[in-house]
Structures are given as structure tokens and as C-alpha cells.
Design a protein around this motif. Structure first.
Motif, PDB file in Angstrom:
ATOM      1  N   LYS A   1      -5.108  13.403  -2.446  1.00 30.42           N
ATOM      2  CA  LYS A   1      -4.573  12.285  -1.657  1.00 30.42           C
ATOM      3  C   LYS A   1      -5.344  11.035  -2.069  1.00 30.42           C
ATOM      4  O   LYS A   1      -6.532  10.913  -1.778  1.00 30.42           O
ATOM      5  CB  LYS A   1      -4.709  12.536  -0.162  1.00 30.42           C
ATOM      6  CG  LYS A   1      -4.085  11.434   0.697  1.00 30.42           C
ATOM      7  CD  LYS A   1      -4.244  11.745   2.183  1.00 30.42           C
ATOM      8  CE  LYS A   1      -3.557  10.692   3.039  1.00 30.42           C
ATOM      9  NZ  LYS A   1      -4.198   9.360   2.880  1.00 30.42           N
ATOM     10  N   THR A   2      -4.655  10.119  -2.757  1.00 28.18           N
ATOM     11  CA  THR A   2      -5.302   8.925  -3.285  1.00 28.18           C
ATOM     12  C   THR A   2      -4.472   7.704  -2.923  1.00 28.18           C
ATOM     13  O   THR A   2      -3.256   7.682  -3.144  1.00 28.18           O
ATOM     14  CB  THR A   2      -5.451   9.017  -4.817  1.00 28.18           C
ATOM     15  OG1 THR A   2      -6.152  10.209  -5.154  1.00 28.18           O
ATOM     16  CG2 THR A   2      -6.219   7.824  -5.358  1.00 28.18           C
ATOM     17  N   ASP A   3      -5.121   6.689  -2.372  1.00 33.33           N
ATOM     18  CA  ASP A   3      -4.421   5.469  -1.977  1.00 33.33           C
ATOM     19  C   ASP A   3      -4.005   4.666  -3.202  1.00 33.33           C
ATOM     20  O   ASP A   3      -4.765   4.550  -4.177  1.00 33.33           O
ATOM     21  CB  ASP A   3      -5.307   4.609  -1.081  1.00 33.33           C
ATOM     22  CG  ASP A   3      -5.479   5.212   0.307  1.00 33.33           C
ATOM     23  OD1 ASP A   3      -4.625   6.033   0.694  1.00 33.33           O
ATOM     24  OD2 ASP A   3      -6.463   4.871   0.989  1.00 33.33           O
TER      25      ASP A   3
ATOM     26  N   CYS B   1       4.638   2.345   4.311  1.00 39.50           N
ATOM     27  CA  CYS B   1       4.854   1.292   3.311  1.00 39.50           C
ATOM     28  C   CYS B   1       6.173   0.560   3.504  1.00 39.50           C
ATOM     29  O   CYS B   1       6.641  -0.115   2.594  1.00 39.50           O
ATOM     30  CB  CYS B   1       4.785   1.889   1.905  1.00 39.50           C
ATOM     31  SG  CYS B   1       5.916   3.269   1.625  1.00 39.50           S
TER      32      CYS B   1
ATOM     33  N   ILE C   1      -3.236   0.980  -4.227  1.00 35.13           N
ATOM     34  CA  ILE C   1      -3.502  -0.371  -3.736  1.00 35.13           C
ATOM     35  C   ILE C   1      -3.139  -1.368  -4.833  1.00 35.13           C
ATOM     36  O   ILE C   1      -3.578  -1.221  -5.979  1.00 35.13           O
ATOM     37  CB  ILE C   1      -4.987  -0.524  -3.349  1.00 35.13           C
ATOM     38  CG1 ILE C   1      -5.369   0.537  -2.302  1.00 35.13           C
ATOM     39  CG2 ILE C   1      -5.286  -1.920  -2.830  1.00 35.13           C
ATOM     40  CD1 ILE C   1      -6.847   0.579  -1.993  1.00 35.13           C
TER      41      ILE C   1
ATOM     42  N   CYS D   1       4.592  10.162   0.017  1.00 36.03           N
ATOM     43  CA  CYS D   1       3.743   9.001   0.244  1.00 36.03           C
ATOM     44  C   CYS D   1       3.127   9.122   1.639  1.00 36.03           C
ATOM     45  O   CYS D   1       3.840   9.338   2.619  1.00 36.03           O
ATOM     46  CB  CYS D   1       4.558   7.714   0.113  1.00 36.03           C
ATOM     47  SG  CYS D   1       3.622   6.218   0.516  1.00 36.03           S
TER      48      CYS D   1
ATOM     49  N   LEU E   1       0.830  -1.200   0.000  1.00 33.38           N
ATOM     50  CA  LEU E   1       0.000   0.000   0.000  1.00 33.38           C
ATOM     51  C   LEU E   1       0.869   1.256   0.000  1.00 33.38           C
ATOM     52  O   LEU E   1       1.836   1.361   0.759  1.00 33.38           O
ATOM     53  CB  LEU E   1      -0.916   0.024   1.221  1.00 33.38           C
ATOM     54  CG  LEU E   1      -2.025  -1.029   1.285  1.00 33.38           C
ATOM     55  CD1 LEU E   1      -2.766  -0.898   2.601  1.00 33.38           C
ATOM     56  CD2 LEU E   1      -2.981  -0.891   0.118  1.00 33.38           C
TER      57      LEU E   1
ATOM     58  N   SER F   1       0.358   5.835  -0.930  1.00 35.72           N
ATOM     59  CA  SER F   1      -0.643   6.895  -1.053  1.00 35.72           C
ATOM     60  C   SER F   1      -0.007   8.101  -1.731  1.00 35.72           C
ATOM     61  O   SER F   1       1.005   8.624  -1.256  1.00 35.72           O
ATOM     62  CB  SER F   1      -1.196   7.293   0.319  1.00 35.72           C
ATOM     63  OG  SER F   1      -2.225   8.258   0.173  1.00 35.72           O
TER      64      SER F   1
ATOM     65  N   GLU G   1       1.176   6.767   3.198  1.00 33.89           N
ATOM     66  CA  GLU G   1       0.798   5.471   3.746  1.00 33.89           C
ATOM     67  C   GLU G   1       2.077   4.757   4.176  1.00 33.89           C
ATOM     68  O   GLU G   1       3.032   4.669   3.401  1.00 33.89           O
ATOM     69  CB  GLU G   1       0.061   4.634   2.702  1.00 33.89           C
ATOM     70  CG  GLU G   1      -0.546   3.357   3.234  1.00 33.89           C
ATOM     71  CD  GLU G   1      -1.799   3.601   4.058  1.00 33.89           C
ATOM     72  OE1 GLU G   1      -1.902   3.007   5.146  1.00 33.89           O
ATOM     73  OE2 GLU G   1      -2.654   4.382   3.621  1.00 33.89           O
TER      74      GLU G   1
END
Length: 227
Positions: free
Chosen positions: A170-172, A199, A174, A195, A159, A161, A197
């Protein structure tokens, strides 16, 4: 980008971020009014003697039931409007695909035949004088300003972001899934993100740099990179 000891948001560079900042100020004023009213009533109760008139007062109960409902409506309506605006994808002028890896980004300009590159953070030892540590990359994302940009975000391993605060994006990312969002830059400039998220070990070494340029400059850059 943000400065030291900055309390507010970064300067908005897209219509969505402008709306978000205005909504933040609107909600802050509502919260300030509520806190002021509660503080005034608490002070009044401490200073004045208790009266039996407040034991059974249907008018007061009606007011403190209806008033919060009105406040919630005043907060909900603009919030829902912004949510729908952020979800809406118009006919894009340019589509960009961002793929998150450990720990770099791959960008594909799907409207061009062979315009793909990896974007790595520049190590501190190689950083030119005057550039920002942990934020500069070897290949920036160049986009034309005042154009509708659709970005498709995914990941190749874990994951991630894709987030750029000044653009309100802000978009994840996946693995095995495509998320998309859109934005328009209202002025030329260089906008930094990271980023957002966790990771892995080098999570904090995945910067994002978006360079907004006039259309002619973007065309020259894309032609040079494609050749």
C-alpha cells in the motif's frame, strides 16, 4: 481475493504479507492472554472478600509494572523488523511505475523501451461472465513470479493510493513526488486491489489487477505488447 463473510486476511502471496499475518496472529494471542488475565482477576475480586494484603504489596506492584514492559517489547521487536523489511529495496529484477489519474492507472515498464499502457475498470455492462464486478480491468499488470519487483508510485492530479492487500503493498500516490516499494510474488495468480485514497467521485472505480506468471510467459507477453 476476499470472500463473503470472511473474517481473516486474504491468503498471503508475498513474504512481506506472510510476515504481517504472522505478526497479527502473534499480537492477537498477546491480547487474548491479557484479556483472559484481566477477566480472571475481575471475577476473583467479585467472588472473594477484599483482603488488606492487597492494599500495600510492593511485589505485586513490581510485577504489574515490569510485565507490561515485557509485553510491549515482545510486540515492538517483530513490528520493527517487519517495518525495516518493508522499507528495504533490494536490487530489483523489474521496475514498474504506476501513475494515478482520475480515475484510472497508467503503468510504465521502465526496463523496456515502449511498454506503457492505461488500465481502466471494465464497466459492468461489458463485463464477461464469471468476472468480478468493479475489480476487473482492461489491461492487467503482468509480472514474473519469484522476482523482486520495485514499483514507483506517483499521481498526475490528486492523491491516490496503490494497494494490493494479498501482496502486503500500500503506497500513496502523490503529485510531484515519487514513492517506491518492493515485493515478491511467491505463486502464480491474479491479485486484486483498489485505490485506497479518497480521490473524487469515482474513487471506487479504480481497481488494480496484478497477474503473476512464470518468467517465460512474462517474456512472451512483454514482447507481444512491445511490438
Amino acid at each position: 481475493m476476499a470472500n463473503h463473510s470472511q473474517f481473516g486476511f486474504q491468503d498471503a502471496s508475498s513474504p512481506i504479507m506472510e510476515e504481517l499475518v504472522e505478526f497479527h496472529d502473534h499480537a492477537l494471542m498477546v491480547a487474548l492472554a491479557i484479556c483472559s488475565l484481566v477477566l480472571y482477576l475481575l471475577t476473583l475480586m467479585l467472588m472473594e472478600k477484599l483482603s488488606s494484603n492487597t492494599v500495600d504489596a510492593q511485589e505485586v506492584e513490581l510485577i504489574w509494572t515490569i510485565l507490561p514492559a515485557i509485553v510491549l517489547i515482545l510486540l515492538a521487536l517483530p513490528s520493527l523488523q517487519i517495518l525495516y523489511m518493508m522499507d528495504e529495496i533490494d536490487e530489483p529484477d523489474l521496475t514498474l511505475k504506476a501513475i494515478g489519474h482520475q480515475w484510472y492507472w497508467t503503468y510504465e515498464y521502465t526496463d523496456f523501451k515502449d511498454l506503457t499502457f492505461d488500465s481502466y475498470m471494465i464497466p459492468t455492462t461489458d463485463l464477461p461472465l464469471g468476472h468480478f464486478r468493479l475489480l476487473e480491468v482492461d489491461h492487467r499488470v503482468v509480472i514474473p513470479m519469484e522476482s523482486s519487483i520495485r514499483i514507483i508510485v506517483t499521481a498526475g492530479d490528486v492523491l491516490h493510493s496503490w494497494a494490493v492487500p494479498t501482496l502486503g503493498v500500500k503506497t500513496d500516490a502523490i503529485p510531484g513526488r515519487l514513492n517506491q516499494t518492493s515485493f515478491i510474488t511467491t505463486r502464480p495468480g491474479i491479485f486484486y486491489g483498489q485505490c485506497s485514497e479518497i480521490c473524487g467521485a469515482n474513487h471506487s472505480y479504480m481497481p488494480i489487477v496484478v497477474e503473476s506468471t512464470p518468467l517465460l510467459h512474462f517474456e512472451n507477453w512483454s514482447t507481444l505488447l512491445s511490438s
